[in-house]
Enzyme design. Sequence first.
Site, short mmCIF file in Angstrom:
data_model
loop_
_atom_site.label_atom_id
_atom_site.label_comp_id
_atom_site.label_asym_id
_atom_site.label_seq_id
_atom_site.Cartn_x
_atom_site.Cartn_y
_atom_site.Cartn_z
N ARG A 1 10.90 7.81 12.33
CA ARG A 1 10.91 6.40 12.71
C ARG A 1 12.34 5.91 12.93
NH1 ARG A 1 7.28 2.02 13.09
NH2 ARG A 1 5.51 3.23 12.38
N GLU B 1 6.25 -5.23 7.93
CA GLU B 1 7.59 -4.67 7.93
C GLU B 1 8.59 -5.33 8.87
OE1 GLU B 1 5.80 -0.75 8.61
OE2 GLU B 1 7.21 -0.03 7.09
N ALA C 1 2.89 1.15 7.01
CA ALA C 1 3.17 1.07 8.43
C ALA C 1 2.75 -0.29 9.02
CB ALA C 1 2.49 2.22 9.19
N GLU D 1 3.77 4.47 -1.79
CA GLU D 1 3.01 5.14 -0.72
C GLU D 1 2.82 6.60 -1.11
OE1 GLU D 1 4.32 4.64 3.37
OE2 GLU D 1 3.26 6.45 4.00
N PHE E 1 10.56 1.82 6.84
CA PHE E 1 10.32 3.26 6.94
C PHE E 1 11.34 3.96 7.85
CE2 PHE E 1 7.39 6.95 7.68
CZ PHE E 1 6.96 7.16 6.39
N GLN F 1 -0.46 2.95 -3.29
CA GLN F 1 -0.77 2.52 -1.93
C GLN F 1 -1.66 3.55 -1.22
OE1 GLN F 1 3.79 1.25 -1.46
NE2 GLN F 1 2.73 1.04 0.49
N PHE G 1 5.84 -1.97 -1.45
CA PHE G 1 6.98 -1.92 -0.52
C PHE G 1 7.26 -0.51 -0.02
CE2 PHE G 1 7.92 -5.33 -3.71
CZ PHE G 1 7.58 -6.40 -2.90
N1 LUZ Z 1 4.17 5.56 6.56
C1 LUZ Z 1 3.81 6.68 7.20
C2 LUZ Z 1 4.77 4.55 7.19
O1 LUZ Z 1 3.29 7.60 6.58
N2 LUZ Z 1 4.04 6.78 8.53
C3 LUZ Z 1 4.64 5.81 9.24
O2 LUZ Z 1 4.83 5.95 10.44
C4 LUZ Z 1 5.03 4.65 8.55
N3 LUZ Z 1 5.65 3.66 9.18
C5 LUZ Z 1 6.04 2.60 8.50
C6 LUZ Z 1 5.78 2.53 7.15
N4 LUZ Z 1 5.15 3.48 6.51
MO1 MOS Z 2 5.36 1.32 3.82
S1 MOS Z 2 7.35 1.69 4.06
O1 MOS Z 2 4.68 0.69 5.10
O2 MOS Z 2 4.60 1.99 2.56
#
Ligand code: LUZ
Ligand code: MOS
Length: 752
Positions: free
Chosen positions: A304, A706, A503, A226, A338, A191, A222
């Site tokens: 978060r 999300e 996010a 990331e 998140f 991602q 998901f």
């Molecule tokens: N990823 C991130 C996220 O690095 N920062 C965020 O605030 C976030 N929020 C939701 C999902 N992934």
């Molecule tokens: Mo996400 S939890 O928006 O990679």
Amino acid sequence: MRHCDSPLHVTGRSEYVDDVTPPAGMLHAAVFGSPIAHGNIKSLDTSAAMETPGVVAVFTISDIPGNPYFGAIIADEPLLADKKVFFHGQPIALVVAESYEAARKGVAACQVKIESLPAITCPREAFEKGETHQELRVFEKGEIDAAWDKCATVLEGAIDLAGQEHLYLETNRARAIPAEDGQLRVFSSTQSPTATQKTIAHILGLPMNKVEVDVKRLGGGFGGKEDQATHWACMASLAAFILQRPTQLVLNRVDDMQMTGKRHPYKQDYKIGLDEEGRILAYEVSHYQNSGAFMDLSNPVLERTCLHSTNAYAIPNVRIRAVPCKTNLPSNTAYRGFGGPQGMFALEVAIEKAANKLGVPTEQLQELNLARKGYVFPYGQELGDDRLHRTWEEAKEHFDLEARRCQVEKFNAANSLQKKGYALMPVCFGISFTKTFLNQGSSLVHIYTDGTVSVTTGGIEMGQGISSNMIAICSRILGISPTRIRCNSTNTSRIANISPSAASATSDLNGNATIIACQEILKGMYKVAAKELKCEPDQISIKDGIVFVDAEASNLDWNTLVLKSYFSRVQLMAHGFYAPPNINFDPIAGWGRPFHYYTYGTCYIETTVDCIRGSYTIDSAKIVHDLGRGIIPTVDLGQVEGGLAQGIGWVTLEELAFSDEGRLLSNALSTYKCPDGEFLPDDMEVKFLENADNPGGPLGSKAVGEPPFMYGIAAYFALRRAIESFTPINETETYSPLTPEQALLSLYPGSV
Ligand code: LUZ
Ligand code: MOS
């Protein structure tokens, strides 16, 4: 339009990293992971692995030419174990062989002696022993200590909230190909192409411009990819770089489940105080986050959690305590929501308990405390509109919840061995990365001389439909059919400094950038058209591939205009950059305006519990969701239904079982149950708010990835209420997921 990949997916023709024909001489890598969760490595013997037929090399940390330590927040994690191991499955060595089978045989031949140390798996225990990734933080609003005395009802409790496996269909994988002059081309299921590029460069000691990362699509992310697709791309790159041969690393399901982090489990303490009418005056919560071995993204996830600890409710006095606790588990990581779901869950438990104590329906307390326009969240941002409330009101009306409530009560009065329960869940989810700098998107639009268009953005297609959204946006802005537009792979050589596709903000950021790029190109083309049609550029527009002068169709079509523009030496490609305005957040003070806007919705879920067996069905799910003005209705609906399914799974069926020694027991699909189509409600209705354009989103849309996840939380409370109409639940700690086994134990307390 529909999802542009669907014909390829359903015929098995869509290509993933390892579907592309391998380059000649490609090697295969496999990972030797730690057999125990915590210990000192006394010796590692790879001689038998090296002698295994087909094995070419075995790498350990000492083979890493650059810096072996990396991390998104702090560089605390070694790519391969450094004298110690901190979780079961932690990569110790990388075996590289001529075939996948040989690599796995090589892994089986690796021998390690580890002096075992006690493993901690519980975040409370970690906290008590001082094992944290960061100090405990406290965020406050109002005068919480003074508020308790003003409350008519105060109650407290503890929660044990489990994590969740991402269960993307495609496990982690990467292919690295050496190129001239020490360069690398890496295909990764990530991602975050830029984080992957940067980390590969870091561990190999290369400049970033020697590493190109390319991502066509993911079989699901998901959040699991990331930050944690990076490791495998780095390992494949390490082998490819040192051996100067293409190398591929594909994790099998068991390795993927054991070696990668999941949704963070939390242990929580809550205390809630209400006045006589049921207004929440004070709420205090402590979040002991089970962060796992390394920091990974635990810090922003916990942030978060704090921001969403009051979810959709207006609470004047709040104290949130939060600490990321170091445990001997894989580093837990991003997962749809998140940390938001964990923050929201605790408050729903508190409200549920308060309603039970006061003897009123929970939805009465929920409604009474719902935040209205002008409410200021504990972190300083003001709720700018009343759409949250609108989703609640429309859910009540549209789905006739009063009548459903009566039906449930009637059913329960008439049946002694089957009980029904229902629950509502309002969601208010902030859209933006809380790390403000990440809120940027880029797009590169090319128009070729035959009139076809290609668009490349920083967004990663992981099934969610970003490619389709980008095509839809190009189509609408350029005024041509989507069939003329293709969305290309995401590539660090075409787009630099890409924020993770995360996010929920990917379509927002990259979509707005795409609009900017298209408009830039149109500016030049309009001038050419105006000259051709003898009018002013601002009279020109393009619809369905035809050039219009004011409202009048001309005889100039798109293809001709493109060619004329080309021969007039007008720019037919552009780069668009977008950063949402007016957002800021000070993480130390916990204060600011972190979110560009909020996505809202309300979900109603009804369930039936078999009070002999503990098994249950989710009978219906009804949602009113604020989508702004949707981009592609089926894609958006897919996100809402998928999020709901995943959220229901989290609090019902999906149970991660770890042994006390920190070994994942539920490490395959035979032992880890996730919801399937059969389990999902037959009666599922999703209603999108009408006339709800969102000025912040491309084409008036709203982020959708999300927020729907948290609708699933309603299933948990619906099930609890069904159980409670059979027998009261007495617990010292509220436990989630409510598996059929848990339901059975709750139905017959004291029977085990
Ligand atoms: N990823 C991130 C996220 O690095 N920062 C965020 O605030 C976030 N929020 C939701 C999902 N992934
Ligand atoms: Mo996400 S939890 O928006 O990679």
